[in-house]
Motif scaffolding. Structure first.
Motif, PDB file in Angstrom:
ATOM      1  N   LYS A  72      -6.948   3.516   1.613  1.00  0.00           N
ATOM      2  CA  LYS A  72      -7.025   3.420   3.076  1.00  0.00           C
ATOM      3  C   LYS A  72      -7.615   2.116   3.581  1.00  0.00           C
ATOM      4  CE  LYS A  72      -6.735   8.279   3.842  1.00  0.00           C
ATOM      5  NZ  LYS A  72      -7.454   9.486   3.627  1.00  0.00           N
ATOM      6  N   GLY A  98       0.798  -1.224   0.000  1.00  0.00           N
ATOM      7  CA  GLY A  98       0.000   0.000   0.000  1.00  0.00           C
ATOM      8  C   GLY A  98       0.823   1.263   0.000  1.00  0.00           C
ATOM      9  N   GLY A 145      -7.072  -0.718   2.281  1.00  0.00           N
ATOM     10  CA  GLY A 145      -6.082  -1.760   2.091  1.00  0.00           C
ATOM     11  C   GLY A 145      -6.042  -2.375   0.696  1.00  0.00           C
ATOM     12  N   ILE A 146      -4.979  -3.129   0.496  1.00  0.00           N
ATOM     13  CA  ILE A 146      -4.767  -3.868  -0.749  1.00  0.00           C
ATOM     14  C   ILE A 146      -4.552  -5.322  -0.354  1.00  0.00           C
ATOM     15  CG2 ILE A 146      -3.276  -4.183  -2.757  1.00  0.00           C
ATOM     16  CD1 ILE A 146      -2.608  -1.192  -2.569  1.00  0.00           C
TER      17      ILE A 146
END
Length: 198
Positions: free
Chosen positions: A84, A78, A86-87
């Motif tokens: 914000k 990220g 997330g990934i």
């Protein structure tokens, strides 16, 4: 492709945009890991309507096909794309795996092993089971955040609708009797008009 309209891409983009422009919408931006993620269409579209990434959760599929580079690790962490929520990286079950009869459970186990071997420091925040857990958590937080405003809007609408109902007169308790009275009045008025008494 086939009998699809020529502007299928524009139609799809317009449909997606219609939903993600809603500020109460959580955006799930899914991109394959074997392309340049920073230029992913889903990420670009999400950034247009959610520039700060406050309501976007990115999912990177085919992480096993990503080039092994420090930049791609930074993407999954990220640090490249500000999102914000997330990934989350996942490895989808392939058609070849399905054809070979490899179970979903086996594929999930392979996915977990891949992340432990290649992204050990963040393997607990990668994979399909974590994505499921993260989506549930984001949804619950979002509902808790939106619920008070929703209750206020519903209450306001209830007051408005009750006011409209009240302006229509008192509630009719005996609907069939009221209908019979209305028909009788209509018949009397009609008869009077026909006889020239009105």
């Amino acid at each position: 492709v086939g009998d699809q309209p020529r502007d299928i891409e524009q139609q799809t983009t317009a449909l997606v945009r219609k939903y993600i422009e809603n500020p109460n919408c959580i955006i799930l931006a899914v991109s394959p890991g074997n392309i340049d993620i920073a230029n992913s269409e889903s990420i670009k579209l999400a950034k247009e309507v959610d520039p700060q990434g406050d309501r976007t959760l990115a999912v990177i599929t085919k992480v096993d096909l990503m080039e092994k580079s420090a930049e791609n690790s930074r993407v999954l962490e990220g640090k490249v794309i500000p999102i914000k929520l997330g990934i989350v990286g996942v490895i989808n079950r392939t058609q070849a795996q399905m054809d070979a009869g490899i179970s979903i459970e086996e594929c999930l186990q392979r996915e977990a092993e891949f992340f432990k071997n290649h992204f050990n420091y963040m393997s607990s925040e990668m994979g399909t089971p974590y994505l499921t857990q993260r989506l549930c958590s984001v949804l619950m937080q979002h509902v808790k955040q939106c619920l008070p405003e929703l209750i206020i809007r519903i209450t306001e609408q209830k007051v408005i609708q009750q006011s409209i109902l009240d302006s229509l007169g008192p509630r009719i308790e005996d609907e069939s009797g009221a209908l019979a009275d209305l028909v009788m009045k209509f018949c009397t008025e009609f008869r009077n008009n026909m006889n020239g008494r009105n």
